[in-house]
Design an enzyme around this catalytic site. Sequence first.
Site, PDB file in Angstrom:
ATOM      1  N   ASN A   1       0.932  -4.490  -7.401  1.00 49.81           N
ATOM      2  CA  ASN A   1       2.099  -3.750  -7.853  1.00 49.81           C
ATOM      3  C   ASN A   1       2.957  -4.611  -8.782  1.00 49.81           C
ATOM      4  O   ASN A   1       3.374  -4.161  -9.859  1.00 49.81           O
ATOM      5  CB  ASN A   1       2.940  -3.277  -6.665  1.00 49.81           C
ATOM      6  CG  ASN A   1       2.206  -2.278  -5.796  1.00 49.81           C
ATOM      7  OD1 ASN A   1       1.420  -1.478  -6.276  1.00 49.81           O
ATOM      8  ND2 ASN A   1       2.453  -2.327  -4.499  1.00 49.81           N
TER       9      ASN A   1
ATOM     10  N   ASP B   1      -5.615   6.042   1.691  1.00 49.04           N
ATOM     11  CA  ASP B   1      -5.797   4.652   1.269  1.00 49.04           C
ATOM     12  C   ASP B   1      -7.241   4.246   1.523  1.00 49.04           C
ATOM     13  O   ASP B   1      -7.843   4.636   2.526  1.00 49.04           O
ATOM     14  CB  ASP B   1      -4.846   3.761   2.077  1.00 49.04           C
ATOM     15  CG  ASP B   1      -4.792   2.328   1.565  1.00 49.04           C
ATOM     16  OD1 ASP B   1      -5.834   1.643   1.586  1.00 49.04           O
ATOM     17  OD2 ASP B   1      -3.706   1.900   1.145  1.00 49.04           O
TER      18      ASP B   1
ATOM     19  N   HIS C   1       0.833  -1.198   0.000  1.00 47.02           N
ATOM     20  CA  HIS C   1       0.000   0.000   0.000  1.00 47.02           C
ATOM     21  C   HIS C   1       0.872   1.254   0.000  1.00 47.02           C
ATOM     22  O   HIS C   1       0.557   2.242  -0.665  1.00 47.02           O
ATOM     23  CB  HIS C   1      -0.909   0.014   1.225  1.00 47.02           C
ATOM     24  CG  HIS C   1      -1.904  -1.095   1.254  1.00 47.02           C
ATOM     25  ND1 HIS C   1      -3.259  -0.890   1.112  1.00 47.02           N
ATOM     26  CD2 HIS C   1      -1.750  -2.439   1.398  1.00 47.02           C
ATOM     27  CE1 HIS C   1      -3.899  -2.049   1.177  1.00 47.02           C
ATOM     28  NE2 HIS C   1      -2.989  -3.000   1.360  1.00 47.02           N
TER      29      HIS C   1
END
Length: 470
Positions: free
Chosen positions: A369, A124, A25
């Site tokens: 990612n 987030d 994150h």
Amino acid sequence: MIHVMAEKESPTPHVVVLPFPAHGHINPMLTLSKLFSHFGLETTFAISHRFHTRLNKLTHLNKLTRLPSFHFATITDGAPSDLPKAPFQAFPLFITPTARAAVATELRDLLAGLSPPATCVVADGLMSTIALDVTAEFGIPVIAFRTYSATCTWATVFLKKMVEEGVIPVQIQEDMEKEITSIPGLENLLRGQDLPVICRLDPDHPVLNFYITETSAMCKASSIIFNTFHNLESPIISKFSTIFPKVYSLGPLHSLFKPHITTSNNNDTTCITWLNSHHPNTVLYVSFGTVVCLSRDQVMEFWHGLVNSGKPFLWVLRDDSIQSGDGVVDSVLRHGVPAERGLLVDWAPQEEVLAHPAVGGFLSHSGWNSTLESISEGVPLICWPLIADQTVNSRCVSEMWRVGIDMKGSCDRVIVENMVRDLMENKREDILRSTAEMANMANESVKKGGSSYRDLEKLIEDIRSMSLNN
């Protein structure tokens, strides 16, 4: 004279970025923060003390402090100091009411003391409740940043509906194979086993309820950011326009930031030197990210499968990613294969590795990612998902985007060997064609005038407008 007055009346926007305390994150939100700074926005990155220390060990944070208008602010993550070894075991400790209250208190203190005051908070998606509650006291808008794919995020929007319909929990084998029809736009894609792993929890489980609560809160933000690009997830991205007035697709963020990189964060080139000695598209890169912790048996199954495939491999394997502490696994792995056939390292510059011509495949945990980095470099994937959003990503890789193979649920040396041979030896034309097309679209999206670049410009323009209205 008029120009001078206009300058005085246009304050520099100040963005506070609030990530969830986990590397997967933090990394994309840190990249976005760097972009904000490069484009002239005052940026404060509110990272937990714990992860600021960890990040400092892995990268050169002093280089970030030299970026214009970039600042770190450390706050608590609310969890006790003695966290479990396996990061995913620590997750429940970050989401307790006590932990969340502690984070809210320190975020409140941070916002109260900022000068210039915050224009907005980019939070987030898993920090939505805290961000919205605290910023309401200051009249500051919140922009959500969901670090999952748009597709997985869309699935989480319907968690409550799936609980009500009895789709959750997915626990027995029959449920695993059943097609999911509760999520508009994904009716023909996901099966029970492809839903986020939290969908295997009982409806009253605190982790599942945390996701339901945070997703509901996230949908009250003023807008939402995704680390994706339009051509990859356009149908799902458009669905979020029914929830948010503005949706920004800024991915791949690491590629969007590349033109601003001047130096590498790490001088260790061992694996790059090793890759230089191999022919193009011959090496399999193996990495399961920063969260997954493998058992001794799982490590050995992968090891034998990789060795038996006969293909050169580069494997990122840290001591803390193996549950066994007896040293046997480490000894076997590091001395059981010729140096030219396999290399094990504690860390690798993943973006640089995936861009290397020798790399022809990526055996991955399917974290978002890593998936996006692989897609942008045109490297086909073998997906072995375990937690969080990884099961959704692996299904999309194999069935929606056709850029890899899904090895979900299997950890057997024969299957590993066959999957590696299929990807690296058979050179499947359908996968190679799709990966090349997706890589081209990803790279076009981040160029000036591309969809992600335009969305970044819109986002910065909108934040500047907020500063005028404050």
